[in-house]
Design a protein around this motif. Structure first.
Motif, PDB file in Angstrom:
ATOM      1  N   ALA A   1       0.825  -1.205   0.000  1.00  0.00           N
ATOM      2  CA  ALA A   1       0.000   0.000   0.000  1.00  0.00           C
ATOM      3  C   ALA A   1       0.859   1.254   0.000  1.00  0.00           C
ATOM      4  N   GLU A   2       1.945   1.230   0.781  1.00  0.00           N
ATOM      5  CA  GLU A   2       2.861   2.357   0.831  1.00  0.00           C
ATOM      6  C   GLU A   2       3.476   2.631  -0.528  1.00  0.00           C
TER       7      GLU A   2
ATOM      8  N   ASP B   1       1.251   4.495  -3.048  1.00  0.00           N
ATOM      9  CA  ASP B   1       0.991   5.934  -2.816  1.00  0.00           C
ATOM     10  C   ASP B   1       1.870   6.817  -3.672  1.00  0.00           C
TER      11      ASP B   1
END
Length: 89
Positions: A85-86, A89
């Motif tokens: 998820a990081e 971004d």
């Protein structure tokens, strides 16, 4: 000079996974220790949109630890998903 190990000899990796990994230029499983499971998973997702499941992430992490992917602790799975998820971004 040593011959690169085939992905199919690595825990959790079958012929279809090996073929996809080799198709994206990762012919030698030694890259797992340098790139890590998250980076390899993200590269697979980019190359095969909508075709790579989380199980591949678990399989890569298990391969790195020499564990069956089903034995990965839930805390590690959560950490891996957070890293994915990081990166998104």
């Amino acid at each position: 000079m040593t011959t690169p190990q085939a992905w199919t000899t690595v825990r959790n990796m079958g012929p279809a996974s090996a073929q996809r990994l080799e198709a994206i230029g990762l012919a030698d499983p030694a890259v797992l220790s340098t790139l890590g499971p998250v980076e390899i998973y993200l590269r697979l997702c980019d190359a095969y949109p909508g075709q790579i499941s989380r199980i591949m992430l678990w399989a890569l992490a298990g391969a790195e630890l020499d564990l069956d992917w089903r034995e990965l602790p839930s805390e590690l799975r959560e950490q891996l998903l957070a890293q994915v998820a990081e990166s998104a971004d």
